[in-house]
Scaffold this active site. Structure first.
Site, mmCIF file in Angstrom:
data_model
loop_
_atom_site.group_PDB
_atom_site.id
_atom_site.type_symbol
_atom_site.label_atom_id
_atom_site.label_comp_id
_atom_site.label_asym_id
_atom_site.label_seq_id
_atom_site.Cartn_x
_atom_site.Cartn_y
_atom_site.Cartn_z
ATOM 1 N N TYR A 147 0.838 -1.206 0.000
ATOM 2 C CA TYR A 147 0.000 0.000 0.000
ATOM 3 C C TYR A 147 0.872 1.256 0.000
ATOM 4 O O TYR A 147 0.676 2.177 -0.793
ATOM 5 C CB TYR A 147 -0.877 -0.053 1.243
ATOM 6 C CG TYR A 147 -1.644 1.195 1.596
ATOM 7 C CD1 TYR A 147 -2.855 1.488 0.977
ATOM 8 C CD2 TYR A 147 -1.182 2.074 2.585
ATOM 9 C CE1 TYR A 147 -3.577 2.619 1.322
ATOM 10 C CE2 TYR A 147 -1.894 3.202 2.946
ATOM 11 C CZ TYR A 147 -3.095 3.475 2.310
ATOM 12 O OH TYR A 147 -3.810 4.599 2.658
ATOM 13 N N LYS A 151 1.265 4.175 -2.772
ATOM 14 C CA LYS A 151 0.932 5.582 -2.505
ATOM 15 C C LYS A 151 2.125 6.493 -2.838
ATOM 16 O O LYS A 151 1.935 7.615 -3.310
ATOM 17 C CB LYS A 151 0.503 5.764 -1.047
ATOM 18 C CG LYS A 151 -0.822 5.079 -0.685
ATOM 19 C CD LYS A 151 -2.018 5.682 -1.391
ATOM 20 C CE LYS A 151 -3.331 5.196 -0.792
ATOM 21 N NZ LYS A 151 -4.519 5.704 -1.522
HETATM 22 N N1 LIG Z 1 -8.729 5.942 6.578
HETATM 23 C C1 LIG Z 1 -7.474 6.318 6.685
HETATM 24 O O1 LIG Z 1 -6.872 6.322 7.801
HETATM 25 C C2 LIG Z 1 -6.713 6.767 5.462
HETATM 26 C C3 LIG Z 1 -5.437 7.328 5.653
HETATM 27 C C4 LIG Z 1 -4.717 7.729 4.540
HETATM 28 C C5 LIG Z 1 -5.248 7.563 3.270
HETATM 29 N N2 LIG Z 1 -6.482 7.016 3.111
HETATM 30 C C6 LIG Z 1 -6.967 6.852 1.739
HETATM 31 O O2 LIG Z 1 -8.245 7.449 1.593
HETATM 32 C C7 LIG Z 1 -8.967 6.762 0.568
HETATM 33 C C8 LIG Z 1 -10.343 6.384 1.081
HETATM 34 O O3 LIG Z 1 -10.182 5.524 2.204
HETATM 35 P P1 LIG Z 1 -11.312 5.247 3.298
HETATM 36 O O4 LIG Z 1 -10.617 5.254 4.602
HETATM 37 O O5 LIG Z 1 -12.505 6.123 3.063
HETATM 38 O O6 LIG Z 1 -11.627 3.740 2.947
HETATM 39 P P2 LIG Z 1 -12.986 2.936 2.992
HETATM 40 O O7 LIG Z 1 -12.590 1.510 3.145
HETATM 41 O O8 LIG Z 1 -13.967 3.548 3.959
HETATM 42 O O9 LIG Z 1 -13.555 3.176 1.528
HETATM 43 C C9 LIG Z 1 -12.917 2.710 0.380
HETATM 44 C C10 LIG Z 1 -13.972 2.588 -0.710
HETATM 45 O O10 LIG Z 1 -13.292 2.146 -1.895
HETATM 46 C C11 LIG Z 1 -14.064 1.115 -2.470
HETATM 47 N N3 LIG Z 1 -13.187 0.231 -3.249
HETATM 48 C C12 LIG Z 1 -12.259 -0.635 -2.769
HETATM 49 N N4 LIG Z 1 -11.705 -1.313 -3.784
HETATM 50 C C13 LIG Z 1 -12.288 -0.851 -4.921
HETATM 51 C C14 LIG Z 1 -12.151 -1.175 -6.284
HETATM 52 N N5 LIG Z 1 -11.309 -2.125 -6.694
HETATM 53 N N6 LIG Z 1 -12.911 -0.503 -7.186
HETATM 54 C C15 LIG Z 1 -13.787 0.446 -6.784
HETATM 55 N N7 LIG Z 1 -13.981 0.775 -5.508
HETATM 56 C C16 LIG Z 1 -13.233 0.142 -4.583
HETATM 57 C C17 LIG Z 1 -14.709 0.374 -1.306
HETATM 58 O O11 LIG Z 1 -15.863 -0.363 -1.722
HETATM 59 C C18 LIG Z 1 -15.043 1.527 -0.374
HETATM 60 O O12 LIG Z 1 -16.331 2.046 -0.631
HETATM 61 C C19 LIG Z 1 -8.103 5.549 0.182
HETATM 62 O O13 LIG Z 1 -7.364 5.835 -0.988
HETATM 63 C C20 LIG Z 1 -7.182 5.400 1.374
HETATM 64 O O14 LIG Z 1 -5.965 4.774 1.043
HETATM 65 C C21 LIG Z 1 -7.236 6.611 4.182
#
Ligand SMILES: NC(=O)c1ccc[n+]([C@@H]2O[C@H](COP(=O)([O-])OP(=O)(O)OC[C@H]3O[C@@H](n4cnc5c(N)ncnc54)[C@H](O)[C@@H]3O)[C@@H](O)[C@H]2O)c1
Length: 259
Positions: A147, A151
């Site tokens: 991951y 990123k």
């Molecule tokens: N939550 C955190 O702490 C955090 C920190 C840094 C970065 N991020 C980034 O923020 C973004 C959103 O994360 P989040 O925390 O809301 O995650 P989440 O798990 O709540 O949501 C992710 C969404 O992406 C969808 N998804 C997953 N694989 C997919 C695919 N192959 N095709 C289409 N949709 C797909 C899932 O169904 C889900 O609705 C991500 O890129 C994540 O890496 C999150």
């Protein structure tokens, strides 16, 4: 009216971004592989007056992306793209199989490239704006090697988009959230119910970011207020990338850093 495509739009950060961009007067085309969850989000957004279409789409699948893009093109010309879909598999290098590695790279890096390519022409036509949701993991070791490597690649891809497409007026920026309490933490919270409380302690602001904090940054970066900003990666991390008070306290032996 801007037409904004958001991937991973059924997730917590995706929903917040959708609400923020709808609030900024944009029409939305939402993609997620979870069609049922996405339909519920769309009902809510429509109830609040948003103009929105939704498309079940696995962003690691080129055929799915092509179909979604074709459908969205009937709504208008895409001028904003938010590559938000993402997720983690294995926590350490030792526990990472080749399959895990490829899955992480496919979802967190390859997908953003493929979705960008499919909307390249309308983004050029509109001098549009791209935001890629990266992570603090792009620039430090916090676990999840596949991951994190993806990123880091996404941040560099963002720079490429900015430099190569700048002559068309296209802007591209990344946002790098720190910990955000979302579904993505569910599995870790099941193993340790205090994980988010423990995370808070490492942040200079002594809190973690909310989905709305991330969405606010996205809304700013795609707005005319950011028209001279491209190729950057904006941390939304409550200060983590600047440093941690615990390390500063140890290295300086000053009580001024104790948090
Ligand atoms: N939550 C955190 O702490 C955090 C920190 C840094 C970065 N991020 C980034 O923020 C973004 C959103 O994360 P989040 O925390 O809301 O995650 P989440 O798990 O709540 O949501 C992710 C969404 O992406 C969808 N998804 C997953 N694989 C997919 C695919 N192959 N095709 C289409 N949709 C797909 C899932 O169904 C889900 O609705 C991500 O890129 C994540 O890496 C999150």
């Amino acid at each position: 009216m801007d037409l904004a495509v958001i991937t991973g739009a059924a997730g917590d950060i995706g929903v917040a971004i959708a609400e923020a961009l709808a609030g900024a007067g944009m029409q939305l085309g939402l993609l997620d592989k979870d069609g049922n969850a996405l339909a519920k989000v769309v009902d809510r957004l429509r109830g609040a007056g948003a103009l929105v279409t939704h498309h079940r789409c696995d962003v690691t699948d080129r055929a799915d992306i092509a179909t979604a893009a074709e459908r969205i093109s009937t709504d208008g010309t895409v001028s904003v793209l938010v590559n938000n879909a993402g997720g983690i598999t294995s926590a350490s290098l030792q526990s990472t199989s080749a399959e895990d590695w490829h899955r992480d790279i496919a979802l967190n890096l390859d997908a953003a490239f493929m979705v960008f390519k499919v909307f390249e022409a309308p983004l050029i036509e509109t001098s549009g704006s791209v935001v890629n949701i990266a992570s603090v993991n792009a620039s430090g070791v916090y676990g999840h090697p596949g991951y994190s490597s993806a990123k880091a690649g996404l941040v560099h891809l963002t720079e490429f988009m900015a430099v190569e497409y700048g002559r068309h007026g296209v802007r591209a920026n990344a946002v790098a959230p720190g910990t955000v309490a979302t579904q993505a933490w569910q599995e870790r919270a099941e193993r340790n119910p205090d994980v988010l409380e423990a995370a808070r302690r490492w942040y200079p602001l002594k809190r973690i970011a909310t989905p709305q904090d991330v969405a606010n940054a996205v809304a700013f970066l795609v707005s005319p207020a950011a028209s001279a900003i491209t190729g950057t990666c904006l941390p939304v991390d409550c200060g983590l990338s600047a440093g941690t008070t615990a390390l500063a306290a140890t290295f300086s032996q000053s009580p001024d850093f104790d948090g």
